[in-house]
Scaffold this motif. Sequence first.
Motif, PDB file in Angstrom:
ATOM      1  N   GLY A 221       0.809  -1.205   0.000  1.00 35.23           N
ATOM      2  CA  GLY A 221       0.000   0.000   0.000  1.00 35.23           C
ATOM      3  C   GLY A 221       0.846   1.260   0.000  1.00 35.23           C
ATOM      4  N   PRO A 222       0.191   2.409   0.021  1.00 38.62           N
ATOM      5  CA  PRO A 222       0.923   3.687  -0.059  1.00 38.62           C
ATOM      6  C   PRO A 222       1.844   3.944   1.118  1.00 38.62           C
ATOM      7  CG  PRO A 222      -1.408   4.045   0.452  1.00 38.62           C
ATOM      8  CD  PRO A 222      -1.274   2.616   0.086  1.00 38.62           C
ATOM      9  N   TYR A 223       1.622   3.250   2.259  1.00 39.98           N
ATOM     10  CA  TYR A 223       2.464   3.464   3.438  1.00 39.98           C
ATOM     11  C   TYR A 223       3.438   2.303   3.651  1.00 39.98           C
ATOM     12  CZ  TYR A 223      -0.851   7.187   4.519  1.00 39.98           C
ATOM     13  OH  TYR A 223      -1.630   8.318   4.452  1.00 39.98           O
ATOM     14  N   ALA A 224       3.656   1.515   2.609  1.00 40.14           N
ATOM     15  CA  ALA A 224       4.564   0.373   2.723  1.00 40.14           C
ATOM     16  C   ALA A 224       5.937   0.833   3.192  1.00 40.14           C
ATOM     17  CB  ALA A 224       4.680  -0.337   1.377  1.00 40.14           C
ATOM     18  N   GLY A 225       6.501   0.087   4.151  1.00 43.35           N
ATOM     19  CA  GLY A 225       7.813   0.410   4.687  1.00 43.35           C
ATOM     20  C   GLY A 225       7.777   1.330   5.891  1.00 43.35           C
ATOM     21  N   GLN A 226       6.588   1.852   6.237  1.00 40.13           N
ATOM     22  CA  GLN A 226       6.476   2.768   7.367  1.00 40.13           C
ATOM     23  C   GLN A 226       5.928   2.041   8.598  1.00 40.13           C
ATOM     24  OE1 GLN A 226       4.795   6.664   6.629  1.00 40.13           O
ATOM     25  NE2 GLN A 226       5.065   6.437   4.415  1.00 40.13           N
ATOM     26  N   GLU A 227       6.282   2.572   9.768  1.00 41.57           N
ATOM     27  CA  GLU A 227       5.795   2.015  11.024  1.00 41.57           C
ATOM     28  C   GLU A 227       4.351   2.465  11.252  1.00 41.57           C
ATOM     29  OE1 GLU A 227       7.158  -0.051  13.367  1.00 41.57           O
ATOM     30  OE2 GLU A 227       8.715  -0.421  11.867  1.00 41.57           O
ATOM     31  N   ALA A 228       3.511   1.524  11.630  1.00 43.15           N
ATOM     32  CA  ALA A 228       2.106   1.824  11.900  1.00 43.15           C
ATOM     33  C   ALA A 228       1.741   1.348  13.300  1.00 43.15           C
ATOM     34  CB  ALA A 228       1.201   1.146  10.872  1.00 43.15           C
ATOM     35  N   ALA A 229       0.828   2.085  13.944  1.00 44.55           N
ATOM     36  CA  ALA A 229       0.273   1.672  15.237  1.00 44.55           C
ATOM     37  C   ALA A 229      -1.042   0.965  14.947  1.00 44.55           C
ATOM     38  CB  ALA A 229       0.053   2.886  16.135  1.00 44.55           C
ATOM     39  N   VAL A 230      -1.076  -0.327  15.178  1.00 40.23           N
ATOM     40  CA  VAL A 230      -2.255  -1.143  14.885  1.00 40.23           C
ATOM     41  C   VAL A 230      -2.960  -1.503  16.193  1.00 40.23           C
ATOM     42  CG1 VAL A 230      -3.111  -3.290  13.868  1.00 40.23           C
ATOM     43  CG2 VAL A 230      -1.189  -2.073  12.811  1.00 40.23           C
ATOM     44  N   THR A 231      -4.263  -1.259  16.223  1.00 36.22           N
ATOM     45  CA  THR A 231      -5.061  -1.603  17.396  1.00 36.22           C
ATOM     46  C   THR A 231      -5.968  -2.776  17.051  1.00 36.22           C
ATOM     47  OG1 THR A 231      -5.070   0.678  18.209  1.00 36.22           O
ATOM     48  CG2 THR A 231      -6.773  -0.805  19.063  1.00 36.22           C
ATOM     49  N   VAL A 232      -5.860  -3.849  17.836  1.00 33.40           N
ATOM     50  CA  VAL A 232      -6.700  -5.015  17.636  1.00 33.40           C
ATOM     51  C   VAL A 232      -7.647  -5.144  18.821  1.00 33.40           C
ATOM     52  CG1 VAL A 232      -4.917  -6.527  18.645  1.00 33.40           C
ATOM     53  CG2 VAL A 232      -6.750  -7.521  17.260  1.00 33.40           C
ATOM     54  N   THR A 233      -8.922  -5.345  18.512  1.00 41.44           N
ATOM     55  CA  THR A 233      -9.948  -5.536  19.548  1.00 41.44           C
ATOM     56  C   THR A 233     -10.578  -6.905  19.368  1.00 41.44           C
ATOM     57  OG1 THR A 233     -10.454  -3.159  19.576  1.00 41.44           O
ATOM     58  CG2 THR A 233     -12.093  -4.652  20.538  1.00 41.44           C
ATOM     59  N   VAL A 234     -10.551  -7.707  20.423  1.00 42.67           N
ATOM     60  CA  VAL A 234     -11.119  -9.047  20.355  1.00 42.67           C
ATOM     61  C   VAL A 234     -12.611  -8.963  20.655  1.00 42.67           C
ATOM     62  CG1 VAL A 234     -11.118 -11.346  21.382  1.00 42.67           C
ATOM     63  CG2 VAL A 234      -8.944 -10.149  20.983  1.00 42.67           C
ATOM     64  N   GLN A 235     -13.428  -9.442  19.732  1.00 39.75           N
ATOM     65  CA  GLN A 235     -14.875  -9.441  19.926  1.00 39.75           C
ATOM     66  C   GLN A 235     -15.376 -10.749  20.537  1.00 39.75           C
ATOM     67  OE1 GLN A 235     -16.659  -6.894  19.704  1.00 39.75           O
ATOM     68  NE2 GLN A 235     -15.347  -5.484  18.556  1.00 39.75           N
ATOM     69  N   SER A 236     -14.752 -11.852  20.160  1.00 42.32           N
ATOM     70  CA  SER A 236     -15.152 -13.151  20.724  1.00 42.32           C
ATOM     71  C   SER A 236     -14.000 -14.131  20.618  1.00 42.32           C
ATOM     72  CB  SER A 236     -16.384 -13.714  19.997  1.00 42.32           C
ATOM     73  OG  SER A 236     -16.077 -14.028  18.653  1.00 42.32           O
ATOM     74  N   VAL A 237     -14.026 -15.123  21.480  1.00 42.46           N
ATOM     75  CA  VAL A 237     -13.012 -16.181  21.496  1.00 42.46           C
ATOM     76  C   VAL A 237     -13.725 -17.522  21.413  1.00 42.46           C
ATOM     77  CG1 VAL A 237     -11.116 -17.254  22.770  1.00 42.46           C
ATOM     78  CG2 VAL A 237     -11.480 -14.772  22.922  1.00 42.46           C
ATOM     79  N   GLN A 238     -13.241 -18.380  20.536  1.00 38.64           N
ATOM     80  CA  GLN A 238     -13.824 -19.710  20.400  1.00 38.64           C
ATOM     81  C   GLN A 238     -12.724 -20.755  20.511  1.00 38.64           C
ATOM     82  OE1 GLN A 238     -15.972 -19.306  16.593  1.00 38.64           O
ATOM     83  NE2 GLN A 238     -17.856 -19.524  17.762  1.00 38.64           N
ATOM     84  N   ASP A 239     -13.023 -21.768  21.286  1.00 34.96           N
ATOM     85  CA  ASP A 239     -12.092 -22.881  21.464  1.00 34.96           C
ATOM     86  C   ASP A 239     -12.263 -23.859  20.311  1.00 34.96           C
ATOM     87  OD1 ASP A 239     -10.198 -24.483  22.636  1.00 34.96           O
ATOM     88  OD2 ASP A 239     -11.642 -25.552  23.880  1.00 34.96           O
ATOM     89  N   ARG A 240     -11.160 -24.315  19.744  1.00 36.15           N
ATOM     90  CA  ARG A 240     -11.206 -25.263  18.627  1.00 36.15           C
ATOM     91  C   ARG A 240     -10.862 -26.649  19.140  1.00 36.15           C
ATOM     92  NH1 ARG A 240      -7.622 -25.049  15.202  1.00 36.15           N
ATOM     93  NH2 ARG A 240      -8.732 -25.462  13.251  1.00 36.15           N
ATOM     94  N   THR A 241     -11.719 -27.613  18.789  1.00 39.15           N
ATOM     95  CA  THR A 241     -11.509 -29.006  19.197  1.00 39.15           C
ATOM     96  C   THR A 241     -11.282 -29.851  17.961  1.00 39.15           C
ATOM     97  OG1 THR A 241     -12.963 -28.709  21.117  1.00 39.15           O
ATOM     98  CG2 THR A 241     -12.467 -30.973  20.427  1.00 39.15           C
ATOM     99  N   LEU A 242     -10.125 -30.529  17.929  1.00 41.19           N
ATOM    100  CA  LEU A 242      -9.811 -31.381  16.783  1.00 41.19           C
ATOM    101  C   LEU A 242     -10.430 -32.759  16.977  1.00 41.19           C
ATOM    102  CD1 LEU A 242      -6.035 -30.498  16.272  1.00 41.19           C
ATOM    103  CD2 LEU A 242      -8.025 -29.482  15.165  1.00 41.19           C
ATOM    104  N   PRO A 243     -10.951 -33.359  15.904  1.00 40.24           N
ATOM    105  CA  PRO A 243     -11.556 -34.698  16.034  1.00 40.24           C
ATOM    106  C   PRO A 243     -10.502 -35.766  16.270  1.00 40.24           C
ATOM    107  CG  PRO A 243     -11.476 -34.044  13.725  1.00 40.24           C
ATOM    108  CD  PRO A 243     -11.045 -32.845  14.517  1.00 40.24           C
TER     109      PRO A 243
END
Length: 513
Positions: A221-243
């Motif tokens: 993108g146009p800001y490639a190579g630049q430092e960015a402050a990224v904010t992540v917000t978790v909306q839900s968490v799901q546990d994964r069970t393998l068969p």
Amino acid sequence: MKSTVENLNPTRVKLTVEVPFDELKPHFDRAYRALAGQVNIPGFRRGKVPAKILDARLGRGTILTEVVNEAVPAKYTEAIGEANLLVLGQPDIEVTRIDDGDALAFTAEVDIRPEITLPDVEAIAVTVDDVEVTEADIDEQVEALRDRFATTTPAERAAADGDLVSIDLTAEVGGETLDEAATEGLSYRVGAGDLVDGIDEAIIGLSAGESKTFSTTLVAGPYAGQEAAVTVTVQSVQDRTLPEVDDDFAQLASEFDTVEELRADLAEKIRRVKNREQGVAARDKVLEALLEATEVPAPEGIVNAEFESRAHDAVHAFDHNEDALNAHLEREGQTREEFDAELRESAVQAVRTQLLLDALAEANQVGVDQNEFTERVLFNAQRLGISPDEYFQRLQEGNQLAAIFAEVRRGKALAGVVEKATVTNASGEVLDVAELFGLEKVAEEDEAIELADEAADLAQDEVESQLITEAVEEELIEEIAEEIAEELVVEEIAEEIAEVEAELADEQDTPKA
């Protein structure tokens, strides 16, 4: 017309052409007709102005310029035809003399296809690694199936590695919010590592409704190579069970009743994939051996054009931001000078490869029939996810029909060499190339066509230079254009392509070792 050819080096010539004025009469006639239709002179109807009046009103220099602009390209083409030159790229033309009423003279420097002495292809021998399907390979595929059929349940806890989370993302650079980087409700498996650097570490430990901001370097993108402050917000968490891996799982994940049958099928699919990889390795090594055994001078002008094309593609990935590309290279521990040197070397190899394959095709009188051409058009269209009609129209608009023709021809030429070469594995066994590519034992012509499709991929991937190919047979192109335009593409070919795509899709479920 008189013309002479001077060899400047093995890949470039200089033509000196002299044209008597009496040979330019047709060009003068067309020039006068064109100019007569463009000017208004009292007493004369448009298009009926005599030549002498045009000379007087417009000046002899205007007439001569019109004639020279039309005559020089025509006489250049005539000169290279008389000299039987296979030219590459556009010429550098200089008009050296215009003696009105006497002669027109010009020079043209242009790259040409060099003379190539081909080696004995039957003497080429290469060695590839053995194909071995291990229990670990099969276990890896079983785990991939377990992952695909995992079940999820809401988890009232903080996110951990392997969890499936729904997240919102925002990003800022220098205090400016990047709207194009914002997203909501994105499903992401923690630990996948396919979003941005640092996101897994940020998510782990967050519960639903919690956020965290971390720094990362943007790579596109146009800001490639630049430092960015990224904010992540978790909306839900799901546990994964393998068969569990049992017969019930085998029936769920496949058409088989038992785990043993499932594992046996996976082993066969892995072997087929590895056989094809072995075949591709054989193809690449045969081509490498050919290049090492053959002197193929690379025309400088064509190499420069190829280098510029590849450099443009490289910076295009960073939104044409040279600083972003340089920053990316620095993070990879490479200087721009080193990158450019590698790019130029790859350009040289690409040009040498194309010239070599063209020479092989000519030496072996390799042709391309309508079905082969159409099949390649269909294959490329499906790979791009567009209709054959749309893809063919793009080819026409971009004058790329000859390039596809050449692509198929080079692929067939390379396939023929691979079949004649001796290919052994590390254990010393001589391999059947057709079997490596999963081809059935059918007519030799059919095998060659199918193997050519595999080889054509290399010709397309490795050869992107902007060489001017030899003229493609006009009748063939017109027939194909009419066939596709009228939607008369043979349905059998389309069905075969669909079957191949389905087979490859199954094999792509098996990650390469």
